[in-house]
Motif scaffolding. Structure first.
Motif, PDB file in Angstrom:
ATOM      1  N   LEU A  27     138.014  58.968  33.664  1.00 44.78           N
ATOM      2  CA  LEU A  27     139.244  58.356  34.337  1.00 44.78           C
ATOM      3  C   LEU A  27     140.433  59.168  34.453  1.00 44.78           C
ATOM      4  CD1 LEU A  27     138.978  54.485  34.225  1.00 44.78           C
ATOM      5  CD2 LEU A  27     138.912  56.042  36.283  1.00 44.78           C
ATOM      6  N   PHE A  28     141.194  59.809  35.377  1.00 45.85           N
ATOM      7  CA  PHE A  28     142.161  60.600  35.272  1.00 45.85           C
ATOM      8  C   PHE A  28     143.091  60.082  36.236  1.00 45.85           C
ATOM      9  CE2 PHE A  28     138.125  62.455  34.834  1.00 45.85           C
ATOM     10  CZ  PHE A  28     138.105  63.149  33.443  1.00 45.85           C
ATOM     11  N   SER A  77     147.895  68.271  39.672  1.00 53.94           N
ATOM     12  CA  SER A  77     147.623  68.017  38.257  1.00 53.94           C
ATOM     13  C   SER A  77     146.567  66.872  37.939  1.00 53.94           C
ATOM     14  CB  SER A  77     148.797  67.586  37.509  1.00 53.94           C
ATOM     15  OG  SER A  77     149.078  66.515  37.955  1.00 53.94           O
ATOM     16  N   LEU A  78     145.791  67.130  36.915  1.00 53.30           N
ATOM     17  CA  LEU A  78     144.930  65.975  36.506  1.00 53.30           C
ATOM     18  C   LEU A  78     145.268  65.803  34.906  1.00 53.30           C
ATOM     19  CD1 LEU A  78     141.105  67.350  37.511  1.00 53.30           C
ATOM     20  CD2 LEU A  78     142.547  65.123  38.159  1.00 53.30           C
ATOM     21  N   ASN A  79     145.468  64.276  34.864  1.00 57.65           N
ATOM     22  CA  ASN A  79     145.950  63.696  33.560  1.00 57.65           C
ATOM     23  C   ASN A  79     144.917  63.227  32.875  1.00 57.65           C
ATOM     24  OD1 ASN A  79     149.101  64.181  33.321  1.00 57.65           O
ATOM     25  ND2 ASN A  79     148.616  63.752  35.616  1.00 57.65           N
ATOM     26  N   VAL A  80     144.472  63.434  31.345  1.00 53.31           N
ATOM     27  CA  VAL A  80     143.520  62.930  30.965  1.00 53.31           C
ATOM     28  C   VAL A  80     143.816  61.683  30.118  1.00 53.31           C
ATOM     29  CG1 VAL A  80     141.661  63.243  29.238  1.00 53.31           C
ATOM     30  CG2 VAL A  80     142.342  65.130  30.787  1.00 53.31           C
ATOM     31  N   LEU A  81     143.426  60.447  30.612  1.00 56.29           N
ATOM     32  CA  LEU A  81     143.917  59.270  29.619  1.00 56.29           C
ATOM     33  C   LEU A  81     143.169  58.930  28.494  1.00 56.29           C
ATOM     34  CD1 LEU A  81     144.156  56.847  32.855  1.00 56.29           C
ATOM     35  CD2 LEU A  81     146.028  58.142  31.795  1.00 56.29           C
ATOM     36  N   ARG A  82     143.970  58.474  27.388  1.00 57.64           N
ATOM     37  CA  ARG A  82     143.328  57.889  26.263  1.00 57.64           C
ATOM     38  C   ARG A  82     142.405  56.546  26.536  1.00 57.64           C
ATOM     39  NH1 ARG A  82     148.654  57.516  24.297  1.00 57.64           N
ATOM     40  NH2 ARG A  82     148.178  55.336  24.326  1.00 57.64           N
ATOM     41  N   ALA A  83     141.610  56.401  25.606  1.00 57.87           N
ATOM     42  CA  ALA A  83     140.524  55.336  25.698  1.00 57.87           C
ATOM     43  C   ALA A  83     141.221  53.998  26.155  1.00 57.87           C
ATOM     44  CB  ALA A  83     139.606  55.413  24.637  1.00 57.87           C
ATOM     45  N   LEU A 118     151.620  63.345  32.565  1.00 57.95           N
ATOM     46  CA  LEU A 118     152.202  62.102  31.837  1.00 57.95           C
ATOM     47  C   LEU A 118     152.366  62.410  30.460  1.00 57.95           C
ATOM     48  CD1 LEU A 118     149.409  59.842  33.118  1.00 57.95           C
ATOM     49  CD2 LEU A 118     152.011  59.996  33.862  1.00 57.95           C
ATOM     50  N   GLU A 119     153.491  62.111  29.645  1.00 56.93           N
ATOM     51  CA  GLU A 119     153.930  62.343  28.363  1.00 56.93           C
ATOM     52  C   GLU A 119     152.737  61.667  27.341  1.00 56.93           C
ATOM     53  OE1 GLU A 119     156.116  64.214  27.637  1.00 56.93           O
ATOM     54  OE2 GLU A 119     157.959  64.143  28.729  1.00 56.93           O
ATOM     55  N   ASP A 120     152.387  60.299  28.058  1.00 52.93           N
ATOM     56  CA  ASP A 120     151.671  59.605  26.967  1.00 52.93           C
ATOM     57  C   ASP A 120     150.084  59.422  27.357  1.00 52.93           C
ATOM     58  OD1 ASP A 120     151.292  57.956  24.845  1.00 52.93           O
ATOM     59  OD2 ASP A 120     151.403  56.190  26.108  1.00 52.93           O
ATOM     60  N   ALA A 121     149.499  60.709  27.671  1.00 46.94           N
ATOM     61  CA  ALA A 121     147.953  60.870  28.145  1.00 46.94           C
ATOM     62  C   ALA A 121     147.630  61.944  26.867  1.00 46.94           C
ATOM     63  CB  ALA A 121     148.033  61.331  29.324  1.00 46.94           C
ATOM     64  N   ILE A 122     146.289  61.979  26.611  1.00 47.45           N
ATOM     65  CA  ILE A 122     145.654  63.122  25.961  1.00 47.45           C
ATOM     66  C   ILE A 122     146.372  64.570  26.294  1.00 47.45           C
ATOM     67  CG2 ILE A 122     143.827  64.478  25.351  1.00 47.45           C
ATOM     68  CD1 ILE A 122     142.259  61.904  25.461  1.00 47.45           C
ATOM     69  N   GLY A 123     146.502  64.603  27.661  1.00 49.76           N
ATOM     70  CA  GLY A 123     147.135  65.944  28.003  1.00 49.76           C
ATOM     71  C   GLY A 123     146.904  65.947  29.620  1.00 49.76           C
ATOM     72  N   GLY A 124     147.342  67.263  30.054  1.00 47.80           N
ATOM     73  CA  GLY A 124     147.140  67.408  31.577  1.00 47.80           C
ATOM     74  C   GLY A 124     146.767  68.899  31.855  1.00 47.80           C
ATOM     75  N   VAL A 125     146.253  69.216  33.136  1.00 44.35           N
ATOM     76  CA  VAL A 125     146.239  70.488  33.521  1.00 44.35           C
ATOM     77  C   VAL A 125     146.787  70.556  34.964  1.00 44.35           C
ATOM     78  CG1 VAL A 125     144.341  70.940  32.223  1.00 44.35           C
ATOM     79  CG2 VAL A 125     143.825  69.960  34.581  1.00 44.35           C
ATOM     80  N   ASN A 151     148.678  66.900  24.475  1.00 42.40           N
ATOM     81  CA  ASN A 151     149.537  66.158  23.911  1.00 42.40           C
ATOM     82  C   ASN A 151     149.166  65.920  22.500  1.00 42.40           C
ATOM     83  OD1 ASN A 151     151.500  66.514  26.053  1.00 42.40           O
ATOM     84  ND2 ASN A 151     150.673  64.516  26.849  1.00 42.40           N
ATOM     85  N   GLN A 152     147.960  64.883  22.820  1.00 38.64           N
ATOM     86  CA  GLN A 152     147.482  64.647  21.303  1.00 38.64           C
ATOM     87  C   GLN A 152     145.975  64.384  21.683  1.00 38.64           C
ATOM     88  OE1 GLN A 152     149.093  61.151  19.297  1.00 38.64           O
ATOM     89  NE2 GLN A 152     148.188  61.812  17.298  1.00 38.64           N
ATOM     90  N   ASP A 153     144.910  65.111  20.846  1.00 34.16           N
ATOM     91  CA  ASP A 153     143.548  64.846  21.181  1.00 34.16           C
ATOM     92  C   ASP A 153     143.076  63.507  20.813  1.00 34.16           C
ATOM     93  OD1 ASP A 153     141.125  65.419  22.032  1.00 34.16           O
ATOM     94  OD2 ASP A 153     140.820  67.061  20.737  1.00 34.16           O
ATOM     95  N   GLY A 154     142.205  62.889  21.020  1.00 31.78           N
ATOM     96  CA  GLY A 154     141.650  61.728  21.052  1.00 31.78           C
ATOM     97  C   GLY A 154     140.470  61.357  21.890  1.00 31.78           C
ATOM     98  N   ASP A 155     139.760  60.061  21.876  1.00 35.10           N
ATOM     99  CA  ASP A 155     138.748  59.737  22.734  1.00 35.10           C
ATOM    100  C   ASP A 155     139.554  59.453  24.203  1.00 35.10           C
ATOM    101  OD1 ASP A 155     136.962  59.987  20.775  1.00 35.10           O
ATOM    102  OD2 ASP A 155     137.249  57.780  20.373  1.00 35.10           O
ATOM    103  N   ALA A 156     138.855  60.020  25.294  1.00 33.60           N
ATOM    104  CA  ALA A 156     139.238  59.709  26.724  1.00 33.60           C
ATOM    105  C   ALA A 156     138.630  58.493  27.175  1.00 33.60           C
ATOM    106  CB  ALA A 156     138.725  60.939  27.518  1.00 33.60           C
ATOM    107  N   LEU A 157     139.201  57.831  28.119  1.00 36.35           N
ATOM    108  CA  LEU A 157     139.074  56.776  28.901  1.00 36.35           C
ATOM    109  C   LEU A 157     137.904  57.094  29.789  1.00 36.35           C
ATOM    110  CD1 LEU A 157     139.810  53.905  29.711  1.00 36.35           C
ATOM    111  CD2 LEU A 157     141.340  54.666  31.289  1.00 36.35           C
ATOM    112  N   ASN A 158     136.692  56.389  30.068  1.00 34.77           N
ATOM    113  CA  ASN A 158     135.717  56.459  30.871  1.00 34.77           C
ATOM    114  C   ASN A 158     135.414  55.498  31.702  1.00 34.77           C
ATOM    115  OD1 ASN A 158     133.229  54.980  29.657  1.00 34.77           O
ATOM    116  ND2 ASN A 158     133.978  56.233  27.900  1.00 34.77           N
ATOM    117  N   LEU A 159     134.840  55.440  32.811  1.00 36.14           N
ATOM    118  CA  LEU A 159     134.827  54.388  33.973  1.00 36.14           C
ATOM    119  C   LEU A 159     133.820  53.443  33.243  1.00 36.14           C
ATOM    120  CD1 LEU A 159     135.380  53.418  36.596  1.00 36.14           C
ATOM    121  CD2 LEU A 159     133.061  54.784  37.582  1.00 36.14           C
ATOM    122  N   ALA A 160     132.980  53.639  32.636  1.00 34.70           N
ATOM    123  CA  ALA A 160     131.686  52.508  32.160  1.00 34.70           C
ATOM    124  C   ALA A 160     132.598  51.505  31.184  1.00 34.70           C
ATOM    125  CB  ALA A 160     130.737  53.302  31.493  1.00 34.70           C
ATOM    126  N   SER A 161     133.461  52.106  30.229  1.00 36.14           N
ATOM    127  CA  SER A 161     134.110  51.202  29.495  1.00 36.14           C
ATOM    128  C   SER A 161     134.925  50.054  29.891  1.00 36.14           C
ATOM    129  CB  SER A 161     134.909  52.004  28.414  1.00 36.14           C
ATOM    130  OG  SER A 161     136.203  52.328  28.984  1.00 36.14           O
TER     131      SER A 161
END
Ligand SMILES: Cc1cc2nc3c(=O)[nH]c(=O)nc-3n(C[C@H](O)[C@H](O)[C@H](O)COP(=O)(O)O)c2cc1C
Length: 168
Positions: A27-28, A77-83, A118-125, A151-161
């Motif tokens: 989910l992005f 842009s695509l921002n990668v959300l945290r779990a 987004l400042e508060d996401a794992i990061g973005g491209v 920004n800070q690496d970690g587990d990303a949010l996924n649709l199934a969860s």
């Protein structure tokens, strides 16, 4: 003979739905900008498409407000959300009172290409549009990754969860 078989074939809609919903998705938040106007929306139909150059593939609803902006500006842009950012993902798919309003819930800055990150996401491209397939209710956009901000690496949010579904 083969053609005849194709003509008489009917698509099993239930099987199609069950099977396509097995495709795993992240989910992005896709960000777009046209002049002073920005917008963002939750996107799950996203995948990588090439190592070199680095490409991403994203399907965007033709009737959404961001679709035309991507076509005209040729950037997104695509921002990668945290779990733990399911609530933020919900903000970005619900209707908004005015374009860009969703970003009131999420601090962001502009990247080198001027797109919201987004400042508060794992990061973005940030991506430059290099191709598109216009066929059906979503357009498949192909973007070349031009900048990447972790920004800070970690587990990303996924649709199934989330228990939500988008697909089938
Ligand atoms: C779980 C989920 C995943 C979604 N994935 C996509 C997607 O990949 N592409 C897309 O165009 N819309 C997707 N949407 C819908 C958009 O987020 C939604 O239509 C949004 O309001 C579009 O915003 P816009 O019209 O301001 O561009 C998804 C919605 C949900 C609930």
């Amino acid at each position: 003979m083969v053609n005849l078989m194709r003509c008489s074939m009917t698509l099993d809609l239930e099987a199609k739905k069950v099977l396509l919903r097995k495709i795993p998705h992240g989910l992005f938040i896709c960000g777009v900008r046209e002049g002073d106007e920005i917008n963002g929306f939750t996107a799950s139909w996203v995948t990588q498409g090439s190592f070199e150059p680095p490409l991403v593939v994203m399907a965007v609803r033709s009737e959404g407000s961001s679709h035309g902006i991507i076509e005209r500006t040729k950037h997104f842009s695509l921002n990668v959300l945290r779990a733990d950012q399911k609530e933020l993902a919900a903000v970005f798919f619900k209707p908004q009172s005015a374009m860009g309003g969703r970003f009131e819930s999420a601090p962001f800055r502009y990247g080198e290409l001027g797109l919201p990150l987004l400042e508060d996401a794992i990061g973005g491209v940030e991506c430059e549009l290099v191709g598109q397939v216009v066929h059906g209710d979503h357009t498949v956009f192909v973007g070349e990754v031009k900048s990447a901000h972790l920004n800070q690496d970690g587990d990303a949010l996924n649709l199934a969860s989330t228990g939500w579904s988008y697909g089938g």
